[in-house]
Motif scaffolding. Structure first.
Motif, PDB file in Angstrom:
ATOM      1  N   LEU A  23       0.499  -1.271   0.085  1.00 41.96           N
ATOM      2  CA  LEU A  23      -0.162  -0.015  -0.526  1.00 41.96           C
ATOM      3  C   LEU A  23       0.490   1.097  -0.086  1.00 41.96           C
ATOM      4  N   ASN A  24       1.954   0.901   1.260  1.00 43.03           N
ATOM      5  CA  ASN A  24       2.437   2.591   0.591  1.00 43.03           C
ATOM      6  C   ASN A  24       3.594   2.651  -0.312  1.00 43.03           C
ATOM      7  N   LEU A  25       3.963   1.430  -1.293  1.00 43.60           N
ATOM      8  CA  LEU A  25       4.909   2.041  -2.612  1.00 43.60           C
ATOM      9  C   LEU A  25       3.557   2.409  -3.677  1.00 43.60           C
ATOM     10  N   SER A  26       2.398   2.353  -3.242  1.00 50.61           N
ATOM     11  CA  SER A  26       1.433   2.094  -4.241  1.00 50.61           C
ATOM     12  C   SER A  26       1.898   3.841  -4.406  1.00 50.61           C
ATOM     13  N   PRO A  27       1.893   4.390  -5.785  1.00 48.55           N
ATOM     14  CA  PRO A  27       1.361   5.811  -6.314  1.00 48.55           C
ATOM     15  C   PRO A  27       0.079   6.444  -5.618  1.00 48.55           C
ATOM     16  N   ASN A  28      -0.760   5.965  -5.185  1.00 44.94           N
ATOM     17  CA  ASN A  28      -1.838   6.410  -4.656  1.00 44.94           C
ATOM     18  C   ASN A  28      -1.820   7.318  -3.282  1.00 44.94           C
ATOM     19  N   PRO A  29      -2.371   8.335  -3.121  1.00 45.47           N
ATOM     20  CA  PRO A  29      -1.755   9.033  -1.676  1.00 45.47           C
ATOM     21  C   PRO A  29      -3.614   8.420  -0.881  1.00 45.47           C
ATOM     22  N   TYR A  30      -4.115   8.152  -1.274  1.00 44.20           N
ATOM     23  CA  TYR A  30      -5.160   7.121  -0.597  1.00 44.20           C
ATOM     24  C   TYR A  30      -4.572   6.113  -0.641  1.00 44.20           C
ATOM     25  N   ALA A  31      -4.060   5.508  -1.017  1.00 55.58           N
ATOM     26  CA  ALA A  31      -3.652   3.771  -0.238  1.00 55.58           C
ATOM     27  C   ALA A  31      -3.270   3.312   0.022  1.00 55.58           C
ATOM     28  N   ALA A  32      -2.255   4.450   1.405  1.00 59.36           N
ATOM     29  CA  ALA A  32      -1.441   4.069   2.293  1.00 59.36           C
ATOM     30  C   ALA A  32      -2.857   4.496   3.361  1.00 59.36           C
ATOM     31  N   PHE A  33      -3.291   4.986   2.879  1.00 57.63           N
ATOM     32  CA  PHE A  33      -4.728   5.017   4.674  1.00 57.63           C
ATOM     33  C   PHE A  33      -5.691   3.883   4.572  1.00 57.63           C
ATOM     34  N   GLU A  34      -5.242   2.910   3.296  1.00 57.10           N
ATOM     35  CA  GLU A  34      -6.525   2.142   3.222  1.00 57.10           C
ATOM     36  C   GLU A  34      -6.411   0.912   4.028  1.00 57.10           C
ATOM     37  N   ILE A  35      -5.009   0.403   4.513  1.00 54.68           N
ATOM     38  CA  ILE A  35      -4.876  -0.424   4.839  1.00 54.68           C
ATOM     39  C   ILE A  35      -6.283  -0.573   6.383  1.00 54.68           C
ATOM     40  N   ILE A  36      -6.435   0.206   7.097  1.00 55.67           N
ATOM     41  CA  ILE A  36      -7.931  -0.882   8.422  1.00 55.67           C
ATOM     42  C   ILE A  36      -8.442  -0.720   7.286  1.00 55.67           C
ATOM     43  N   PHE A  37      -8.838  -0.736   5.767  1.00 51.16           N
ATOM     44  CA  PHE A  37     -10.309  -1.319   4.935  1.00 51.16           C
ATOM     45  C   PHE A  37      -9.509  -2.636   5.423  1.00 51.16           C
ATOM     46  N   TRP A  38      -8.707  -3.047   5.026  1.00 52.60           N
ATOM     47  CA  TRP A  38      -7.889  -4.187   4.700  1.00 52.60           C
ATOM     48  C   TRP A  38      -7.811  -4.840   5.693  1.00 52.60           C
ATOM     49  N   GLN A  39      -8.045  -4.332   6.752  1.00 51.10           N
ATOM     50  CA  GLN A  39      -7.344  -5.266   7.979  1.00 51.10           C
ATOM     51  C   GLN A  39      -8.681  -5.164   9.193  1.00 51.10           C
ATOM     52  N   LEU A  40      -9.829  -4.438   8.598  1.00 56.46           N
ATOM     53  CA  LEU A  40     -11.367  -4.640   9.419  1.00 56.46           C
ATOM     54  C   LEU A  40     -12.148  -4.640   8.672  1.00 56.46           C
ATOM     55  N   GLY A  41     -12.073  -5.217   7.191  1.00 54.14           N
ATOM     56  CA  GLY A  41     -13.475  -4.813   6.726  1.00 54.14           C
ATOM     57  C   GLY A  41     -14.667  -4.295   6.491  1.00 54.14           C
ATOM     58  N   SER A  42     -15.014  -3.781   5.775  1.00 55.47           N
ATOM     59  CA  SER A  42     -16.672  -2.900   5.757  1.00 55.47           C
ATOM     60  C   SER A  42     -16.794  -3.390   4.379  1.00 55.47           C
ATOM     61  N   PHE A  43     -18.261  -3.417   4.641  1.00 54.37           N
ATOM     62  CA  PHE A  43     -18.938  -3.024   2.810  1.00 54.37           C
ATOM     63  C   PHE A  43     -20.039  -2.292   2.926  1.00 54.37           C
ATOM     64  N   ALA A  44     -19.170  -1.157   3.158  1.00 58.01           N
ATOM     65  CA  ALA A  44     -19.644   0.097   2.935  1.00 58.01           C
ATOM     66  C   ALA A  44     -20.046   0.468   1.151  1.00 58.01           C
ATOM     67  N   ASP A  45     -20.617   0.765   0.685  1.00 58.89           N
ATOM     68  CA  ASP A  45     -20.771   1.647  -1.143  1.00 58.89           C
ATOM     69  C   ASP A  45     -19.948   0.235  -1.930  1.00 58.89           C
ATOM     70  N   ARG A  46     -20.280  -0.805  -1.241  1.00 58.15           N
ATOM     71  CA  ARG A  46     -20.198  -1.733  -2.434  1.00 58.15           C
ATOM     72  C   ARG A  46     -21.086  -2.527  -3.570  1.00 58.15           C
ATOM     73  N   SER A  47     -21.012  -2.190  -4.501  1.00 59.15           N
ATOM     74  CA  SER A  47     -22.038  -2.798  -5.249  1.00 59.15           C
ATOM     75  C   SER A  47     -21.830  -3.803  -5.406  1.00 59.15           C
ATOM     76  N   PHE A  48     -23.331  -4.103  -6.610  1.00 54.82           N
ATOM     77  CA  PHE A  48     -23.480  -5.693  -7.007  1.00 54.82           C
ATOM     78  C   PHE A  48     -22.609  -5.937  -8.048  1.00 54.82           C
ATOM     79  N   GLU A  49     -21.964  -5.569  -8.422  1.00 53.96           N
ATOM     80  CA  GLU A  49     -20.412  -6.213  -9.337  1.00 53.96           C
ATOM     81  C   GLU A  49     -19.219  -7.015  -8.409  1.00 53.96           C
ATOM     82  N   HIS A  50     -19.457  -6.476  -7.034  1.00 57.25           N
ATOM     83  CA  HIS A  50     -19.040  -7.395  -6.298  1.00 57.25           C
ATOM     84  C   HIS A  50     -19.270  -8.655  -6.071  1.00 57.25           C
ATOM     85  N   VAL A  51     -20.656  -8.572  -5.977  1.00 53.91           N
ATOM     86  CA  VAL A  51     -21.671  -9.970  -5.496  1.00 53.91           C
ATOM     87  C   VAL A  51     -21.234 -10.483  -6.780  1.00 53.91           C
TER      88      VAL A  51
END
Lengths: 278, 329
Positions: B162-190
């Motif tokens: 995540l820290n190697l990703s050039p997207n500035p938001y990526a580094a903050f997304e570790i919390i999603f990957w470690q603690l999970g969420s279903f917020a704003d998922r769509s039918f594509e994910h299903v």
């Protein structure tokens, strides 16, 4: 000697403008540590008096001032690096770490901290402050007059409902510079109208229930995916008929002359002069 | 309790919770008016919120919960150890690493199946490492220690990616990957993760009697005609598919596969085969309930669902360790 320097730094921190006007000679080794500070310094200072600007401003994706920064030393904002440049004025943002600031203050380096401006009035005030510190009062006054003229030329009455949407569903509500930029270019900000204050989250459900005419987003680089950006591609948004306007990061992030470009982009979407959409 | 009664109760609770979850959210939907529009096939803002945001969220909660509960019960049957939970032993963590690499490299944008497949590949590597480290007759201690190592490594690798990703938001997304969420998922994910989870369920639920035989010991199971290498591969691959695809769309939601089988085990007469389906349904119930909880809490930013499952699950984990220690004395 140290006491004298401390006194000087106190002078700059508290009564900066007064001290500058009190006839102190203009700084000759200015170091700027933050993107928005860089832009103001580059817009106002005599280039020969600038010692260093931050590395971000040299990136043409991040700033319109990349060309002006050419040839200057680029810093990454660490205290050690700044001290080695022997500056006689450091301009930084409020987000410069407390630790870095303390080190600079302890070495008696005059420090000017710029707050994030939340209105055009604050932008003009900030330009005036920086110009005073640089000993370039005339240049500052000229720039402010020029900006006022350009901004007034872009002002139109409110005719559209707009909403700014950032990754992770954040938006600019009332009391932000972007809110004022929307008002000038003819948008009623849906977020402020629904009571959102400052920079805050606005759920996707609320966007769908109360859809704006225009969704204003930060221009994203398609090849850099993040979960945060995915919200903008959600099918629920695509189902609503919104016009999407992309504003480049560099055109609306800083309270610098660059925001005129942001206003032009917002205006051209409503003014119909040229169609800007995804 | 009869399995049929238990499973009926669990299944109806899951359906009720899924439906209840669809009425909860940041905006209040005019339910009566909306139901009319849904039946008339009209499109309005409320039907978009319902169909594109609430329904996929409920369906994903159901699928992911079932995957985690089922994988936990099956792993525990295979390893004959009640602590073998996908999160604790590091399968979920390595699945998250696999998904992160695929997502942030931009591969997932090219073809959407890449995301769950990355999760599955990561999960598979995680299980294999666990098996190699812990061996066939693994003690509880070995499994937990192997899990700590796999989790630590997968977590560090995820943070690095995540820290190697050039997207500035990526580094903050570790919390999603470690603690999970279903917020704003769509039918594509299903659509892209659901079928792969179902493949995993099929492998895990195939010939459940084999796990009962195994509970009597490896020799006895072999003499009863159970092919151990086949059984092992089936459970490992099945858990990888179910957990890998689930984590790829929801992040790591811990402790579901621990709490649910533990609570249900006495109700199915401690029979591993009967525990499988009940745990799948129970997992769905727990995850759907937790997902309602994070939405009704008045927090400024929605709480990650893994926070809730960990607050419920970690004390269970400690209790289980305490009981196992007493048995070993």
């Amino acid at each position: 000697m140290l006491t004298l320097l401390r006194l000087a730094s106190f002078c700059f921190l508290t009564l900066g403008a007064l001290c500058a006007m009190a006839g102190q000679s203009a700084p000759k080794r200015v170091v700027s540590l933050n993107l928005c500070a860089d832009e103001l310094v580059l817009a106002l200072a005599d280039k020969s008096s600038i010692q260093s600007v931050s590395w971000l401003v040299a990136d043409p994706q991040m700033s319109f001032y990349a060309d002006e920064a050419g040839g200057l030393h680029l810093n990454r904002g660490g205290a050690e690096e700044v001290l080695s440049l022997h500056p006689d004025l450091v301009v930084a943002g409020t987000y410069t770490t407390r630790a870095t600031r303390t080190v600079l203050e302890d070495h008696g380096i005059p420090l000017l901290i710029l707050e994030l401006p939340e209105s055009l009035v604050e932008v003009f005030e900030q330009i005036r402050t920086v110009a005073d510190h640089l000993g370039r009062q005339e240049r500052g006054a000229g720039l402010i007059a020029e900006l006022r003229r350009q901004i007034e030329a872009l002002r139109v009455p409110v005719q559209w409902r707009g909403l700014v949407y950032h990754p992770n569903g954040f938006t600019n509500g009332a009391g932000t510079l972007v809110d004022e930029m929307l008002a000038i270019t003819g948008y009623e900000n849906v977020a402020s109208a629904s009571g959102v204050q400052g920079f805050s989250q606005f759920s996707l459900e609320r966007v769908v229930m109360n859809p704006p005419d225009v969704l204003v987003i930060n221009q994203v680089a398609e090849d850099l995916p993040s979960m945060a950006d995915q919200i903008l591609a959600h099918r629920a948004l695509k189902r609503s008929s919104l016009q999407i306007v992309e504003v480049p990061f560099k055109a609306w992030t800083c309270g610098s002359p660059a925001l005129v470009e942001g206003l032009r982009i917002l205006r051209s979407a409503t003014g119909g002069q040229e169609e800007i959409s995804r | 309790m009869k399995s049929r009664v238990l499973n009926t109760v669990l299944a109806s609770s899951a359906i009720v919770l899924a439906a209840a979850g669809m009425t909860v959210g940041p905006v209040d939907l005019p339910v009566g008016e909306m139901v009319g529009q849904l039946f008339a096939g009209e499109r309005s803002a409320s039907t978009i919120v319902f169909l594109e945001l609430r329904v996929p969220r409920g369906v994903l909660g159901l699928l992911v919960g079932a995957s985690l509960g089922l994988a936990g019960a099956a792993m525990q049957g295979l390893l004959r150890n009640p602590l073998a939970e996908p999160g604790i032993v590091g399968i979920s963590g390595s699945a998250a690493f696999g998904a992160v690499v695929v997502f942030y490299s931009g591969l997932a944008a090219l073809f959407s199946l890449a995301l769950p497949l990355g999760g599955i590949a990561g999960a598979f590597v995680g299980v294999m490492v666990l098996f190699i480290l812990s061996g066939r007759q693994a003690s509880t201690l070995t499994i937990v220690l192997a899990g700590i190592a796999v989790n630590a490594f997968a977590g560090a690798a995820t943070a690095l990616a995540l820290n190697l990703s050039p997207n500035p938001y990526a580094a903050f997304e570790i919390i999603f990957w470690q603690l999970g969420s279903f917020a704003d998922r769509s039918f594509e994910h299903v659509l892209f993760a659901g079928p792969l989870m179902a493949v995993g369920w099929f492998m895990l639920l195939w010939r459940p009697g084999d796990l009962d035989a195994l509970s009597l010991g490896e020799e006895t199971a072999a003499s009863l005609g159970v092919s151990l290498p086949h059984l092992r591969f089936r459970i490992i691959a099945g858990a990888s598919f179910a957990v890998g695809a689930a984590v790829a769309v929801s992040g790591v939601i811990g402790f579901v596969g621990l709490v649910v089988p533990h609570l249900l085990r006495p109700l199915v007469g401690f029979q591993p085969s009967r525990l499988l389906l009940s745990s799948a349904l129970g997992g769905a119930v727990l995850v759907l309930a937790a997902d309602i909880f994070v939405r009704v809490l008045p927090t400024a930013t929605e709480l990650k669902i893994g926070v809730v499952t960990a607050i419920v699950g970690a004390p269970f984990f400690l209790l289980l360790i305490y009981r196992l220690r007493q048995e070993e004395v």
